[in-house]
Every structure is written in structure tokens, then in C-alpha cells.
Design a protein around this motif. Structure first.
Motif, PDB file in Angstrom:
ATOM      1  N   LEU A  78       0.814  -1.215   0.000  1.00 53.80           N
ATOM      2  CA  LEU A  78       0.000   0.000   0.000  1.00 53.80           C
ATOM      3  C   LEU A  78       0.847   1.264   0.000  1.00 53.80           C
ATOM      4  O   LEU A  78       0.355   2.337  -0.332  1.00 53.80           O
ATOM      5  N   ASP A  79       2.115   1.160   0.406  1.00 56.98           N
ATOM      6  CA  ASP A  79       2.994   2.332   0.381  1.00 56.98           C
ATOM      7  C   ASP A  79       3.264   2.740  -1.062  1.00 56.98           C
ATOM      8  O   ASP A  79       3.805   1.964  -1.849  1.00 56.98           O
ATOM      9  N   THR A  80       2.872   3.941  -1.387  1.00 58.25           N
ATOM     10  CA  THR A  80       3.032   4.430  -2.752  1.00 58.25           C
ATOM     11  C   THR A  80       3.648   5.824  -2.723  1.00 58.25           C
ATOM     12  O   THR A  80       3.233   6.673  -1.942  1.00 58.25           O
ATOM     13  N   THR A  81       4.616   6.031  -3.577  1.00 62.05           N
ATOM     14  CA  THR A  81       5.225   7.342  -3.763  1.00 62.05           C
ATOM     15  C   THR A  81       5.147   7.677  -5.245  1.00 62.05           C
ATOM     16  O   THR A  81       5.431   6.834  -6.087  1.00 62.05           O
ATOM     17  N   PHE A  82       4.753   8.903  -5.520  1.00 66.59           N
ATOM     18  CA  PHE A  82       4.653   9.349  -6.915  1.00 66.59           C
ATOM     19  C   PHE A  82       4.816  10.854  -6.950  1.00 66.59           C
ATOM     20  O   PHE A  82       4.715  11.536  -5.927  1.00 66.59           O
ATOM     21  N   ASP A  83       5.085  11.374  -8.126  1.00 73.20           N
ATOM     22  CA  ASP A  83       5.235  12.814  -8.320  1.00 73.20           C
ATOM     23  C   ASP A  83       4.017  13.343  -9.064  1.00 73.20           C
ATOM     24  O   ASP A  83       3.482  12.674  -9.958  1.00 73.20           O
ATOM     25  N   ILE A  84       3.596  14.557  -8.684  1.00 70.29           N
ATOM     26  CA  ILE A  84       2.543  15.239  -9.432  1.00 70.29           C
ATOM     27  C   ILE A  84       3.057  16.618  -9.816  1.00 70.29           C
ATOM     28  O   ILE A  84       3.964  17.160  -9.178  1.00 70.29           O
ATOM     29  N   SER A  85       2.475  17.158 -10.869  1.00 67.18           N
ATOM     30  CA  SER A  85       2.924  18.456 -11.365  1.00 67.18           C
ATOM     31  C   SER A  85       1.743  19.241 -11.908  1.00 67.18           C
ATOM     32  O   SER A  85       0.788  18.662 -12.436  1.00 67.18           O
ATOM     33  N   ASP A  86       1.829  20.557 -11.780  1.00 66.49           N
ATOM     34  CA  ASP A  86       0.832  21.438 -12.384  1.00 66.49           C
ATOM     35  C   ASP A  86       1.352  22.023 -13.698  1.00 66.49           C
ATOM     36  O   ASP A  86       0.761  22.932 -14.252  1.00 66.49           O
ATOM     37  N   GLY A  87       2.467  21.484 -14.160  1.00 65.51           N
ATOM     38  CA  GLY A  87       3.087  21.994 -15.376  1.00 65.51           C
ATOM     39  C   GLY A  87       4.269  22.897 -15.085  1.00 65.51           C
ATOM     40  O   GLY A  87       5.054  23.199 -15.976  1.00 65.51           O
ATOM     41  N   HIS A  88       4.390  23.345 -13.828  1.00 66.00           N
ATOM     42  CA  HIS A  88       5.495  24.216 -13.446  1.00 66.00           C
ATOM     43  C   HIS A  88       6.341  23.608 -12.331  1.00 66.00           C
ATOM     44  O   HIS A  88       7.556  23.658 -12.394  1.00 66.00           O
ATOM     45  N   VAL A  90       7.038  20.304  -9.588  1.00 62.40           N
ATOM     46  CA  VAL A  90       6.835  18.883  -9.299  1.00 62.40           C
ATOM     47  C   VAL A  90       6.824  18.705  -7.785  1.00 62.40           C
ATOM     48  O   VAL A  90       7.652  19.277  -7.076  1.00 62.40           O
ATOM     49  N   LEU A  91       5.887  17.921  -7.298  1.00 62.00           N
ATOM     50  CA  LEU A  91       5.736  17.657  -5.876  1.00 62.00           C
ATOM     51  C   LEU A  91       5.671  16.151  -5.660  1.00 62.00           C
ATOM     52  O   LEU A  91       4.923  15.455  -6.341  1.00 62.00           O
ATOM     53  N   THR A  92       6.480  15.644  -4.712  1.00 64.72           N
ATOM     54  CA  THR A  92       6.467  14.219  -4.390  1.00 64.72           C
ATOM     55  C   THR A  92       5.377  13.954  -3.363  1.00 64.72           C
ATOM     56  O   THR A  92       5.280  14.650  -2.347  1.00 64.72           O
ATOM     57  N   GLY A 117       7.595  20.244   3.617  1.00 58.93           N
ATOM     58  CA  GLY A 117       8.641  21.021   2.958  1.00 58.93           C
ATOM     59  C   GLY A 117       9.346  20.232   1.875  1.00 58.93           C
ATOM     60  O   GLY A 117       9.973  20.793   0.988  1.00 58.93           O
ATOM     61  N   ASN A 118       9.266  18.897   1.946  1.00 56.96           N
ATOM     62  CA  ASN A 118       9.878  18.002   0.964  1.00 56.96           C
ATOM     63  C   ASN A 118       8.845  17.120   0.290  1.00 56.96           C
ATOM     64  O   ASN A 118       8.800  17.037  -0.932  1.00 56.96           O
ATOM     65  N   THR A 119       8.072  16.427   1.116  1.00 58.94           N
ATOM     66  CA  THR A 119       7.106  15.439   0.627  1.00 58.94           C
ATOM     67  C   THR A 119       5.719  15.769   1.139  1.00 58.94           C
ATOM     68  O   THR A 119       5.556  16.159   2.292  1.00 58.94           O
ATOM     69  N   PHE A 120       4.748  15.584   0.279  1.00 55.75           N
ATOM     70  CA  PHE A 120       3.351  15.749   0.659  1.00 55.75           C
ATOM     71  C   PHE A 120       2.853  14.380   1.099  1.00 55.75           C
ATOM     72  O   PHE A 120       2.829  13.440   0.308  1.00 55.75           O
ATOM     73  N   THR A 121       2.484  14.230   2.366  1.00 55.21           N
ATOM     74  CA  THR A 121       1.991  12.956   2.888  1.00 55.21           C
ATOM     75  C   THR A 121       0.471  12.967   2.814  1.00 55.21           C
ATOM     76  O   THR A 121      -0.189  13.726   3.526  1.00 55.21           O
ATOM     77  N   ALA A 122      -0.072  12.128   1.950  1.00 60.16           N
ATOM     78  CA  ALA A 122      -1.505  12.130   1.679  1.00 60.16           C
ATOM     79  C   ALA A 122      -2.230  11.083   2.511  1.00 60.16           C
ATOM     80  O   ALA A 122      -1.775   9.949   2.629  1.00 60.16           O
ATOM     81  N   VAL A 123      -3.368  11.483   3.070  1.00 62.99           N
ATOM     82  CA  VAL A 123      -4.242  10.544   3.773  1.00 62.99           C
ATOM     83  C   VAL A 123      -5.383  10.102   2.859  1.00 62.99           C
ATOM     84  O   VAL A 123      -6.114   9.177   3.183  1.00 62.99           O
ATOM     85  N   GLU A 124      -5.499  10.771   1.715  1.00 63.23           N
ATOM     86  CA  GLU A 124      -6.525  10.412   0.731  1.00 63.23           C
ATOM     87  C   GLU A 124      -6.051  10.861  -0.646  1.00 63.23           C
ATOM     88  O   GLU A 124      -5.534  11.966  -0.798  1.00 63.23           O
ATOM     89  N   VAL A 125      -6.229  10.002  -1.633  1.00 65.63           N
ATOM     90  CA  VAL A 125      -5.897  10.343  -3.013  1.00 65.63           C
ATOM     91  C   VAL A 125      -7.128  10.047  -3.870  1.00 65.63           C
ATOM     92  O   VAL A 125      -7.660   8.940  -3.845  1.00 65.63           O
TER      93      VAL A 125
END
Length: 137
Positions: A78-88, A90-92, A117-125
Motif C-alpha cells: 500500500l505504500d506508494t510514492t509518486f510525483d505530481i505536477s501542475d506543469g510548473h 513537481v511535488l512528491t 517542505g519536501n514530501t506531501f503525505t496524503a491521507v486520501e488520493v
């Protein structure tokens, strides 16, 4: 000869006007209060906005929107890491929650959680479904 308006009719009209004014002022006041709250006008922030905010302290959580960067998904159970971007920017994003079936490379997602400050820890995606009605480029 005209008869003057009865006092009960005038009193009733005054009460009606006063009641309508109270209701109108209440609606305007609640609208102004709701719009003045931080984050009330947008469901989520972009990756650029989250990075600009810096580390989130306390119990504050945010929703961030972006497209999954192709090839960035790393899963271990269940541990998942990915990057997202708004086009400008990138956020892990890291999560240990189950992901929706529509989650894949290049899909648009909204993640709710905290940023250190480094990684966004999500409780819901939440992965947005592609629209059948989008114009083809």
C-alpha cells in the motif's frame, strides 16, 4: 371619503419589511463570512502554491491537484510514492492508503494531507475520471 389605513395593516407591513431586512442582512453577512475564510473559494491548491506555502505546521491539511508524472509511481504494497505536477512545479506525494482504480500515469489527482517542505503525505488520493467529452487536441 377615504378611510385611513388601519393601524393593524401598517403594523403588519412594518413587521414584514423588518423581517425581510433581517433575513437579507443575515444572508449577506453569512456570505461575506464564508468568502473571507482562507481556502473557502478553492477546493484545492496547485503544486506551485503548496511549495510556496512551505512546510505545513500543526494539524492543518490541504488538498493539492496535479497530474501524475509518467514513470514516477513506486509501489510497495500500500505504500506508494509518486510525483505530481501542475506543469510548473513537481511535488512528491507519499501515501499508505489504497489508491483508486483510475490512478495511473498522467492521470489528474487530488491528494489531501500535509506538506513537510519536501514530501506531501496524503491521507486520501482521489483520481479524476477522464471526460469523454474533452476536445481532442
Amino acid at each position: 371619503m377615504e378611510t385611513p389605513a388601519s393601524p393593524t395593516r401598517d403594523a403588519r407591513r412594518t413587521k414584514f419589511i423588518f423581517g425581510a431586512a433581517v433575513i437579507a442582512l443575515t444572508i449577506v453577512g453569512l456570505t461575506v463570512w464564508a468568502m473571507a475564510r482562507p481556502g473557502s473559494t478553492s477546493f484545492y491548491k496547485t503544486t506551485t502554491e503548496i511549495v510556496a506555502l512551505g512546510p505545513i505546521t500543526g494539524a492543518a491539511s490541504y488538498r493539492v491537484n496535479g497530474d501524475v508524472v509518467p514513470g514516477s509511481i513506486q509501489q510497495d504494497g500500500l505504500d506508494t510514492t509518486f510525483d505530481i505536477s501542475d506543469g510548473h512545479t513537481v511535488l512528491t506525494v507519499h501515501t499508505d492508503q489504497p489508491l483508486p482504480d483510475t490512478f495511473k500515469d498522467a492521470s489528474e489527482v487530488v491528494a489531501r494531507g500535509q506538506f513537510d517542505g519536501n514530501t506531501f503525505t496524503a491521507v486520501e488520493v482521489i483520481a479524476k475520471c477522464p471526460s469523454k467529452f474533452k476536445a481532442k487536441a
